[in-house]
Design an enzyme around this catalytic site. Structure first.
Site, PDB file in Angstrom:
ATOM      1  N   GLY A   9      63.421 -54.975  16.175  1.00 37.05           N
ATOM      2  CA  GLY A   9      62.048 -54.100  15.883  1.00 37.05           C
ATOM      3  C   GLY A   9      62.388 -53.544  14.766  1.00 37.05           C
ATOM      4  N   GLY A  11      60.108 -51.558  12.968  1.00 37.97           N
ATOM      5  CA  GLY A  11      59.232 -50.578  12.708  1.00 37.97           C
ATOM      6  C   GLY A  11      59.494 -49.444  12.397  1.00 37.97           C
ATOM      7  N   ASN A  12      58.361 -48.572  12.770  1.00 34.77           N
ATOM      8  CA  ASN A  12      58.741 -46.989  12.452  1.00 34.77           C
ATOM      9  C   ASN A  12      59.955 -46.654  13.266  1.00 34.77           C
ATOM     10  OD1 ASN A  12      56.629 -46.667  10.703  1.00 34.77           O
ATOM     11  ND2 ASN A  12      55.160 -46.268  12.162  1.00 34.77           N
ATOM     12  N   ARG A  88      50.837 -44.836  27.518  1.00 32.11           N
ATOM     13  CA  ARG A  88      51.838 -45.549  27.213  1.00 32.11           C
ATOM     14  C   ARG A  88      51.737 -46.799  28.187  1.00 32.11           C
ATOM     15  NH1 ARG A  88      54.110 -40.448  27.153  1.00 32.11           N
ATOM     16  NH2 ARG A  88      55.102 -40.043  25.543  1.00 32.11           N
ATOM     17  N   ASP A 148      62.116 -36.079  25.265  1.00 31.67           N
ATOM     18  CA  ASP A 148      61.073 -35.082  25.922  1.00 31.67           C
ATOM     19  C   ASP A 148      61.881 -33.783  25.889  1.00 31.67           C
ATOM     20  OD1 ASP A 148      59.416 -37.048  26.317  1.00 31.67           O
ATOM     21  OD2 ASP A 148      60.310 -37.802  28.083  1.00 31.67           O
ATOM     22  N   ARG A 151      61.606 -32.115  22.547  1.00 29.88           N
ATOM     23  CA  ARG A 151      60.460 -31.637  22.292  1.00 29.88           C
ATOM     24  C   ARG A 151      60.224 -30.160  22.891  1.00 29.88           C
ATOM     25  NH1 ARG A 151      57.204 -37.397  22.905  1.00 29.88           N
ATOM     26  NH2 ARG A 151      57.100 -37.606  20.470  1.00 29.88           N
ATOM     27  N   HIS A 175      59.137 -41.337  31.663  1.00 27.39           N
ATOM     28  CA  HIS A 175      58.471 -41.093  30.374  1.00 27.39           C
ATOM     29  C   HIS A 175      56.899 -41.239  30.388  1.00 27.39           C
ATOM     30  CE1 HIS A 175      58.541 -40.061  26.031  1.00 27.39           C
ATOM     31  NE2 HIS A 175      58.397 -41.432  25.899  1.00 27.39           N
TER      32      HIS A 175
HETATM   33  N1  LIG Z   1      60.808 -44.343  24.459  1.00 26.65           N
HETATM   34  C1  LIG Z   1      60.242 -43.440  23.741  1.00 26.65           C
HETATM   35  O1  LIG Z   1      60.385 -42.264  23.909  1.00 26.65           O
HETATM   36  C2  LIG Z   1      59.415 -43.813  22.663  1.00 26.65           C
HETATM   37  C3  LIG Z   1      58.901 -43.194  21.449  1.00 26.65           C
HETATM   38  C4  LIG Z   1      58.347 -43.657  20.594  1.00 26.65           C
HETATM   39  C5  LIG Z   1      57.869 -45.021  20.354  1.00 26.65           C
HETATM   40  N2  LIG Z   1      58.271 -45.666  21.653  1.00 26.65           N
HETATM   41  C6  LIG Z   1      57.873 -47.234  21.652  1.00 26.65           C
HETATM   42  O2  LIG Z   1      58.755 -48.111  20.796  1.00 26.65           O
HETATM   43  C7  LIG Z   1      57.994 -49.189  20.443  1.00 26.65           C
HETATM   44  C8  LIG Z   1      57.994 -49.259  18.950  1.00 26.65           C
HETATM   45  O3  LIG Z   1      57.317 -48.193  18.155  1.00 26.65           O
HETATM   46  P1  LIG Z   1      57.161 -48.191  16.717  1.00 26.65           P
HETATM   47  O4  LIG Z   1      56.459 -47.115  16.279  1.00 26.65           O
HETATM   48  O5  LIG Z   1      58.309 -48.527  15.960  1.00 26.65           O
HETATM   49  O6  LIG Z   1      56.163 -49.636  16.554  1.00 26.65           O
HETATM   50  P2  LIG Z   1      55.919 -50.329  15.183  1.00 26.65           P
HETATM   51  O7  LIG Z   1      54.596 -51.006  15.273  1.00 26.65           O
HETATM   52  O8  LIG Z   1      56.176 -49.635  14.080  1.00 26.65           O
HETATM   53  O9  LIG Z   1      57.183 -51.454  15.331  1.00 26.65           O
HETATM   54  C9  LIG Z   1      57.309 -52.404  16.277  1.00 26.65           C
HETATM   55  C10 LIG Z   1      57.926 -53.700  15.619  1.00 26.65           C
HETATM   56  O10 LIG Z   1      58.189 -54.594  16.503  1.00 26.65           O
HETATM   57  C11 LIG Z   1      58.143 -55.873  16.149  1.00 26.65           C
HETATM   58  N3  LIG Z   1      58.295 -56.641  16.945  1.00 26.65           N
HETATM   59  C12 LIG Z   1      57.272 -57.149  17.769  1.00 26.65           C
HETATM   60  N4  LIG Z   1      57.371 -58.287  18.625  1.00 26.65           N
HETATM   61  C13 LIG Z   1      58.758 -58.573  18.326  1.00 26.65           C
HETATM   62  C14 LIG Z   1      59.871 -59.592  18.762  1.00 26.65           C
HETATM   63  N5  LIG Z   1      59.190 -60.410  19.539  1.00 26.65           N
HETATM   64  N6  LIG Z   1      60.778 -59.519  18.261  1.00 26.65           N
HETATM   65  C15 LIG Z   1      61.182 -58.571  17.339  1.00 26.65           C
HETATM   66  N7  LIG Z   1      60.415 -57.610  16.812  1.00 26.65           N
HETATM   67  C16 LIG Z   1      59.189 -57.787  17.415  1.00 26.65           C
HETATM   68  C17 LIG Z   1      57.057 -55.626  15.358  1.00 26.65           C
HETATM   69  O11 LIG Z   1      56.971 -56.799  14.214  1.00 26.65           O
HETATM   70  C18 LIG Z   1      57.053 -54.203  14.717  1.00 26.65           C
HETATM   71  O12 LIG Z   1      57.718 -54.416  13.172  1.00 26.65           O
HETATM   72  C19 LIG Z   1      56.695 -49.039  20.961  1.00 26.65           C
HETATM   73  O13 LIG Z   1      56.374 -49.803  22.236  1.00 26.65           O
HETATM   74  C20 LIG Z   1      56.583 -47.687  21.331  1.00 26.65           C
HETATM   75  O14 LIG Z   1      55.314 -47.222  22.428  1.00 26.65           O
HETATM   76  C21 LIG Z   1      59.047 -45.429  22.677  1.00 26.65           C
END
Ligand SMILES: NC(=O)c1ccc[n+]([C@@H]2O[C@H](COP(=O)([O-])OP(=O)(O)OC[C@H]3O[C@@H](n4cnc5c(N)ncnc54)[C@H](O)[C@@H]3O)[C@@H](O)[C@H]2O)c1
Length: 308
Positions: A9, A11-12, A88, A148, A151, A175
């Site tokens: 992944g 993404g962000n 979530r 957590d 924060r 969480h």
């Molecule tokens: N555990 C924590 O404390 C915590 C904190 C923040 C975010 N998160 C979670 O992390 C996840 C990602 O958040 P984000 O802000 O980066 O989201 P985002 O949308 O910016 O990035 C997610 C990425 O996953 C990719 N993706 C989707 N399906 C895929 C697959 N089958 N194989 C490979 N890549 C795939 C997407 O293309 C995207 O680029 C979310 O589920 C979010 O809720 C968890």
């Protein structure tokens, strides 16, 4: 030989995790995503930052799991984040499907890796990943408690106007809205915060910690937090790769600890080269245990929905 970390992944959270890991020169990093071009572009961009940062971490992006082969750690951030008004838990079914896709491919190419799960709902996704990969519980860890508690620490330091370095804090449980911040184990330079703040102030900061993710989602509108979450992942990666034996709150598969069996719940663990090297059991008051049980109950309900 350099260590290798794959971040699934890009993404962000994923790309920022790669950023922290490379900036700290902890390992070479492979970013992988289903979207073509994005991991490659972000990976190359990070690689080009390395001469400026004077770091010899090699960063690349790909859509091909063969490039992730023999990773020491695989961080799973693939999945959708929440939008304003979503919990979530609303992400459960979509992210469970994504987890099924990702875990199998990951372990095919890195059978000896340690998995750090980040995708939400965190505890249920960690449980799903653990079941799918068949790894021992030492090698599947959920990231939530480090975030957590960071924060909570940030809010305590800000309120008391002290250095964040002086503040330690503990957060147990799932969480989610039922997480259990523990004020009596939270300190400023070793002094319990219960000696430094009145109970109303502590309760206000505890509630802000519980709502910490939602507070940011409300501002961003189109996604959720990622700087602090990815910094939390990097701290866990560092503890493992440097075999630091660092005690951090993480989601771990409990087998009787805290009276909970067969469930991922946030507890203090010792992180070292083998992953979770110990689960630390601390004494809880009956009220804290009740809160932890409630939190575990919420995880259990989610796990039941996806039938694992
Ligand atoms: N555990 C924590 O404390 C915590 C904190 C923040 C975010 N998160 C979670 O992390 C996840 C990602 O958040 P984000 O802000 O980066 O989201 P985002 O949308 O910016 O990035 C997610 C990425 O996953 C990719 N993706 C989707 N399906 C895929 C697959 N089958 N194989 C490979 N890549 C795939 C997407 O293309 C995207 O680029 C979310 O589920 C979010 O809720 C968890």
């Amino acid at each position: 030989m350099r260590k290798k970390v794959t971040v699934v992944g890009s993404g962000n959270v994923g790309a920022t995790t790669a950023h922290w890991i490379a900036a700290k020169e902890l390992a070479d990093v492979v970013l992988i995503d289903i979207i073509e071009g994005v991991p490659q572009g972000k990976g190359l961009d990070l690689l080009e930052a390395m001469p400026i940062e004077k770091r010899d971490s090699y960063v690349m992006g790909t859509n091909d799991y063969a490039d992730t082969a023999n990773s020491d750690i695989v961080v799973i951030t693939a999945g959708i984040p929440r939008k304003p008004g979503m919990s979530r838990d609303d992400l459960l079914n979509t992210n469970h499907k994504i987890m099924k896709d990702v875990v199998g491919k990951t372990i095919q190419f890195s059978p000896d890796c340690i998995l750090i799960v980040v995708s939400n709902p965190l505890d249920a996704m960690a449980q799903a990943a653990h079941k799918m990969c068949g790894f021992s519980r030492e090698r599947v860890i959920g990231m939530a408690g480090v975030l957590d508690s960071a924060r909570f620490r940030a809010f305590i330091a800000d309120h008391l106007k002290v250095s964040v370095e002086n503040v330690t804090a503990f957060v147990l449980g799932g969480h989610g809205d039922t997480m259990v911040p523990l004020p009596r184990y939270s300190t400023v330079a070793g002094i319990p915060i219960t000696e430094l703040m009145d109970s109303q102030t502590i309760e206000r900061l505890v509630q802000r910690t519980r709502d910490g993710g939602a507070e940011i989602v409300k501002y961003l509108k189109t996604g959720s937090a990622y700087y602090a979450p990815s910094a939390a992942v990097a701290e866990m990666v560092e503890a493992i790769l440097k075999d630091k034996k660092k005690i951090l709150p993480c989601a771990a598969y409990l087998q009787g600890e805290y009276g909970i069996t067969g469930l991922f719940v946030g507890v203090p663990v010792k992180l070292g080269a083998k992953g979770i090297e110990q689960i630390i059991e601390i004494k809880l008051t009956p009220h804290e245990q009740e809160q932890l049980n409630r939190s575990a109950g919420a995880v259990k309900e989610l796990v039941a929905v996806i039938g694992i």
